[in-house]
Scaffold this active site. Structure first.
Site, PDB file in Angstrom:
ATOM      1  N   GLU A  35      48.575  32.139  43.774  1.00 21.79           N
ATOM      2  CA  GLU A  35      47.949  32.915  42.626  1.00 21.79           C
ATOM      3  C   GLU A  35      48.566  32.630  41.347  1.00 21.79           C
ATOM      4  O   GLU A  35      49.875  32.774  41.185  1.00 21.79           O
ATOM      5  CB  GLU A  35      47.725  34.272  42.919  1.00 21.79           C
ATOM      6  CG  GLU A  35      46.475  34.734  42.643  1.00 21.79           C
ATOM      7  CD  GLU A  35      45.212  34.043  43.331  1.00 21.79           C
ATOM      8  OE1 GLU A  35      44.708  33.112  42.882  1.00 21.79           O
ATOM      9  OE2 GLU A  35      44.851  34.587  44.418  1.00 21.79           O
ATOM     10  N   ALA A 124      34.453  39.886  41.191  1.00 13.67           N
ATOM     11  CA  ALA A 124      35.012  40.425  42.287  1.00 13.67           C
ATOM     12  C   ALA A 124      36.121  39.093  42.521  1.00 13.67           C
ATOM     13  O   ALA A 124      36.793  39.461  43.509  1.00 13.67           O
ATOM     14  CB  ALA A 124      34.071  40.074  43.751  1.00 13.67           C
ATOM     15  N   SER A 128      32.522  33.207  40.836  1.00 12.76           N
ATOM     16  CA  SER A 128      30.846  32.903  40.621  1.00 12.76           C
ATOM     17  C   SER A 128      30.761  32.051  39.419  1.00 12.76           C
ATOM     18  O   SER A 128      29.698  31.369  39.418  1.00 12.76           O
ATOM     19  CB  SER A 128      30.049  34.379  40.294  1.00 12.76           C
ATOM     20  OG  SER A 128      30.626  35.010  39.564  1.00 12.76           O
ATOM     21  N   ASP A 173      39.568  26.761  41.026  1.00  8.89           N
ATOM     22  CA  ASP A 173      38.025  27.457  41.228  1.00  8.89           C
ATOM     23  C   ASP A 173      37.179  26.308  41.524  1.00  8.89           C
ATOM     24  O   ASP A 173      36.398  26.335  42.494  1.00  8.89           O
ATOM     25  CB  ASP A 173      37.705  28.538  40.471  1.00  8.89           C
ATOM     26  CG  ASP A 173      38.813  29.747  40.347  1.00  8.89           C
ATOM     27  OD1 ASP A 173      39.706  29.663  41.095  1.00  8.89           O
ATOM     28  OD2 ASP A 173      38.682  30.231  39.381  1.00  8.89           O
TER      29      ASP A 173
HETATM   30  C1  GLA Z   1      41.326  32.419  38.011  1.00  8.13           C
HETATM   31  C2  GLA Z   1      41.316  31.122  37.326  1.00  8.13           C
HETATM   32  C3  GLA Z   1      42.218  30.154  38.273  1.00  8.13           C
HETATM   33  C4  GLA Z   1      43.486  30.548  38.585  1.00  8.13           C
HETATM   34  C5  GLA Z   1      43.301  32.143  39.156  1.00  8.13           C
HETATM   35  C6  GLA Z   1      44.559  32.684  39.433  1.00  8.13           C
HETATM   36  O1  GLA Z   1      40.554  32.651  39.219  1.00  8.13           O
HETATM   37  O2  GLA Z   1      40.188  30.571  37.276  1.00  8.13           O
HETATM   38  O3  GLA Z   1      42.058  29.024  37.763  1.00  8.13           O
HETATM   39  O4  GLA Z   1      44.337  30.546  37.984  1.00  8.13           O
HETATM   40  O5  GLA Z   1      42.674  32.779  38.359  1.00  8.13           O
HETATM   41  O6  GLA Z   1      45.256  32.086  40.710  1.00  8.13           O
END
Ligand code: GLA
Length: 382
Positions: A35, A124, A128, A173
């Site tokens: 993360e 969440a 999305s 994401d």
């Molecule tokens: C969000 C961002 C991702 C990533 C996460 C943390 O979801 O869109 O690019 O940095 O936070 O891991």
């Protein structure tokens, strides 16, 4: 896939715009571990899920574009020659951002109609927004035969978020949503944008998501702020990204940067390493080890990177106390959203009712519990 949702979106489109649209399925994502490592050129471990946004799209014979957000029952119409971000524009900026990034590539579009809607709970931490961006770019690519590769499309989605939404997100994401593979997690190298798929045997454990149903304010500025701390630290060490920095190298800065920034950079270096160890643990079939790494990831996010919140910490503490959850941590950007939990399969029901009650007592608010299936990435559906 949610066939009910698909039918609703497609019949709404037909009713509103009187043509038969192309339909795009674009999923949300979860992340096992890794993360806040993606924008540091590090490793992440996401998977696409069976909660998605469905986008219905077709060419329009008017001289303007029309986009209808099914869940919000809001419509927005605009001209392609004046695409700009709208202050507090919400979902409109994801759509406009994608269009603007396509136009910046010198690609001309002509008017189109869209209806989109989904079943990914907002706020969440299930992305999305990436699902929507990918759905729009994928749909436009299809309808106008733009010949964009999936890789080009995810960068368009990411830039839309940077430039129109204002979040300087990494690529996790958009990648997971676009390239998801049914029943596989993707061990993604965010520098090379290459992933190794893993079909994980969880051996009597299951993944369970618990949504705090809170999204604290200022999370976007806190996100951008973390990103610039990371970039400053790596620049001070003359490295391209924290991916290239070892703990020993970081130590040189111990008395030159604030304690807080030091801890943040240290967290990233350690989380990248944990993500690599998680891949090893999975290869060795060591699910308990994976669980321990997940707990450690949360501790780092809570105490070093400081992107957690009371609600998330409470859920992780309860998971630890339970003895049936072998790994739990906050997932996504933080400051609310879900925890991801590795739990004994036959204890899901018991644990869920205990946690629902405890959460309600503590915060006078409901948490939501989901089990998700790992799905394929963005694609056309019939
Ligand atoms: C969000 C961002 C991702 C990533 C996460 C943390 O979801 O869109 O690019 O940095 O936070 O891991």
């Amino acid at each position: 896939m949610n066939t009910h949702l698909k039918e609703n979106i497609s019949s709404k489109f037909l009713k509103k715009y009187k043509s038969k649209p192309k339909l795009v399925f674009s999923p949300g994502r979860i992340n096992l571990i890794g993360e806040h490592t993606d924008y540091n050129d590090g490793f992440v471990f996401p998977a696409a899920i069976d909660k998605s946004i469905i986008t219905a799209i077709d060419i329009s014979d008017t001289n303007y574009c029309s986009v209808y957000a099914y869940d919000k029952k809001e419509e927005y119409q605009f001209n392609l020659d004046s695409v700009e971000a709208i202050p507090n524009g919400g979902w409109r900026n994801y759509v406009l951002g994608v269009i603007s990034e396509i136009q910046k590539k010198g690609i001309g579009l002509s008017p189109f109609n869209i209806v989109f809607g989904g079943d990914i709970p907002g706020g969440a931490g299930l992305s999305s927004s990436a699902a929507l961006e990918n759905g729009i770019v994928f749909g436009l690519n299809e309808v106008f035969k733009l010949d964009l590769t999936k890789e080009e499309m995810i960068f368009i989605s990411q830039k839309a978020e940077h430039n129109f939404v204002g979040v300087k997100c990494g690529i996790m994401d958009q990648y997971a949503s676009m390239f998801g593979l049914k029943n596989h997690f993707l061990h993604l190298d965010c520098r090379t944008i290459e992933a190794k798929p893993y079909q994980i045997d969880l051996k009597g454990y299951e993944l369970l998501l618990i949504n705090t149903n809170v999204k604290h304010k200022l999370s976007d500025s806190a996100y951008n702020n973390r990103r610039s701390v990371c970039e400053n630290v790596s620049a001070l060490l003359h490295k391209k990204a924290l991916r290239d920095v070892t703990e020993k190298e970081l130590h040189v800065l111990k008395n030159k940067i604030s304690k807080k920034d030091y801890q943040k950079a240290l967290y990233v270096i350690q989380e990248i390493e944990r993500t690599q160890k998680a891949a090893e643990a999975i290869e060795n079939g060591d699910i308990k080890k994976l669980g321990q790494l997940i707990y450690k990831s949360h501790a780092g996010l809570q105490h070093q990177y400081k992107v957690s919140c009371d609600e998330l910490d409470f859920l992780v503490d309860k998971a630890k106390e339970s003895n049936v959850v072998i790994g739990s941590r906050m997932m996504g950007g933080g400051f609310g959203g879900c925890t991801i939990n590795l739990i004994e399969k036959d204890q899901i029901e018991n644990f869920s009712s205990v946690i629902e009650k405890a959460y309600k007592e503590k915060f006078n608010n409901e948490c939501s519990i989901y089990q998700v299936n790992i799905s394929d990435g963005t694609h056309i559906i019939k």
